[in-house]
Scaffold this active site. Structure first.
Site, PDB file in Angstrom:
ATOM      1  N   TYR A  19       0.840  -1.195   0.000  1.00 33.14           N
ATOM      2  CA  TYR A  19       0.000   0.000   0.000  1.00 33.14           C
ATOM      3  C   TYR A  19       0.881   1.254   0.000  1.00 33.14           C
ATOM      4  O   TYR A  19       1.743   1.403   0.849  1.00 33.14           O
ATOM      5  CB  TYR A  19      -0.906   0.050   1.230  1.00 33.14           C
ATOM      6  N   GLN A  29      -7.932 -13.393   6.316  1.00 33.91           N
ATOM      7  CA  GLN A  29      -8.485 -12.145   5.779  1.00 33.91           C
ATOM      8  C   GLN A  29      -9.080 -12.430   4.403  1.00 33.91           C
ATOM      9  O   GLN A  29      -8.370 -12.500   3.409  1.00 33.91           O
ATOM     10  CB  GLN A  29      -7.400 -11.070   5.698  1.00 33.91           C
ATOM     11  N   ALA A  71     -17.460  -2.844   0.579  1.00 29.89           N
ATOM     12  CA  ALA A  71     -17.476  -2.976  -0.880  1.00 29.89           C
ATOM     13  C   ALA A  71     -16.940  -1.720  -1.570  1.00 29.89           C
ATOM     14  O   ALA A  71     -17.576  -1.158  -2.460  1.00 29.89           O
ATOM     15  CB  ALA A  71     -18.883  -3.305  -1.385  1.00 29.89           C
ATOM     16  N   GLY A  95     -16.778   1.238  -0.681  1.00 31.72           N
ATOM     17  CA  GLY A  95     -17.632   2.398  -0.549  1.00 31.72           C
ATOM     18  C   GLY A  95     -19.041   2.206  -1.066  1.00 31.72           C
ATOM     19  O   GLY A  95     -19.925   3.013  -0.775  1.00 31.72           O
ATOM     20  N   LEU A 118     -21.264   0.097  -0.158  1.00 30.83           N
ATOM     21  CA  LEU A 118     -22.194  -0.148   0.945  1.00 30.83           C
ATOM     22  C   LEU A 118     -22.275   1.015   1.929  1.00 30.83           C
ATOM     23  O   LEU A 118     -22.803   0.864   3.024  1.00 30.83           O
ATOM     24  CB  LEU A 118     -21.829  -1.447   1.667  1.00 30.83           C
ATOM     25  N   LYS A 162     -23.338   5.951  -0.905  1.00 29.91           N
ATOM     26  CA  LYS A 162     -23.061   7.200  -1.619  1.00 29.91           C
ATOM     27  C   LYS A 162     -23.032   7.027  -3.132  1.00 29.91           C
ATOM     28  O   LYS A 162     -22.997   8.012  -3.861  1.00 29.91           O
ATOM     29  CB  LYS A 162     -21.757   7.811  -1.128  1.00 29.91           C
TER      30      LYS A 162
END
Length: 313
Positions: free
Chosen positions: A51, A178, A211, A213, A215, A218
């Site tokens: 990341y 995970q 998901a 964003g 869920l 928006k």
């Protein structure tokens, strides 16, 4: 608090995803989010060495670097549990033993820490014998550089093989799994992975718990995704049946005077194998809805509605 598998780690039942740090959150914003998360009772931070190599201008390690700078500035390394991952950093691809050792050293340096609390194999590496990878993870545990090992994005069969090899060779056993799991991505986890996790007392930390964003409610039309940093990730969830799930979440959220994202995370927390969902925030304003999830009690009817509507996907 929730225990992670067979470990002695106790965590707040929501994990803060570090994938936004150095991507959609600069260091100042990331510090604010981390401060608010811990002030709200959170103590488990999930990141990866890769990341955010996926973002333009980044090379990987940005998230770990910010987290390391934050724990150093706050002097709170022993108060938080940090999970990171190996196999996807551009300079440390795969799970060859030498690569695992080198990647761990690089992560420790960025995190400004002498140990990693939970170290995940990020993705399977079929080019390296699994027993060799496990021996390398085990050595990190023996050396005190890693407290516990864990598994991400492995098939059920490969997890069983990992567990068997750990038993046969006396290697440190994994404590956590995970998987990709949320209200619009259920089938693979529930059919294949959940039984393995339950049978072996693996703590489960669903990623993309919201998901990407979708869920949060928006994104109600495809136009809502235009120009968004998460467009590529969220587009895959955007279907009519997915929108039915968002509608159900919205109705239940209204009944509780809660946010849609809070309800989506609360449903995950009611699933018997889940220890804590992983959710990230790009802005501090998004954090209260995430922290509220463990305290939201959904009724049996509400859980059934969400399970039924999401089961049609």
């Amino acid at each position: 608090m929730a225990a992670i598998g067979n470990s002695n780690l106790d965590i707040f039942p929501l994990a803060l995803g570090g994938n936004t740090f150095g991507w959609t959150s600069d260091e100042t914003s990331s510090f604010e989010i981390l401060d608010a998360f811990t002030a709200g009772g959170g103590n488990f931070i999930d990141t990866a060495d890769s990341y955010s190599a996926f973002a333009d201008g980044n090379s990987g390690g940005e998230s770990e670097t910010i987290i390391g700078n934050w724990t150093s500035a706050r002097g709170n390394r022993d108060d938080v549990v940090i999970a990171t991952k190996v196999s996807q950093h551009p300079e440390f691809k795969g799970l060859a033993p030498n690569n695992i050792a080198a990647a761990a050293e690089a992560s420790l340096k960025r995190l400004q820490s002498d140990h990693i609390d939970v170290y995940y194999a990020h993705y399977d590496d079929d080019k390296t014998p699994l027993v060799e990878s496990l021996a390398a993870f085990d050595q990190l545990v023996k050396d005190g550089k890693v407290r516990y090992v864990a598994i991400s994005n492995y098939s059920a069969d490969r997890i069983r093989e990992w567990l068997s090899l750990s038993e046969e060779n006396g290697f440190a056993k994994p404590i956590a799994l995970q998987p990709h799991y949320n209200l619009v991505t259920r089938a693979d986890y529930e059919a294949e992975l959940a039984p393995v996790a339950t049978d072996n007392n693996l703590g489960v930390f669903p990623y993309f718990a919201l998901a990407a964003g979708f869920l949060t409610g928006k994104y109600r039309t495809r136009e809502d995704l235009e120009g968004q940093a998460r467009k590529r990730l969220a587009t895959g969830y955007f279907t009519d049946k997915g929108l039915d799930v968002v509608t159900a979440l919205s109705d239940i959220a209204d009944a509780h005077d809660a946010e849609i994202s809070t309800v989506a995370l609360a449903w995950l927390l009611e699933q018997p194998s889940v220890t804590a969902p992983i959710a990230s925030a790009s802005k501090i304003a998004q954090l209260p809805a995430l922290l509220a999830a463990p305290g939201l009690k959904l009724s049996a009817d509400e859980l059934t509605r969400l399970t039924d509507v999401s089961g049609r996907i």
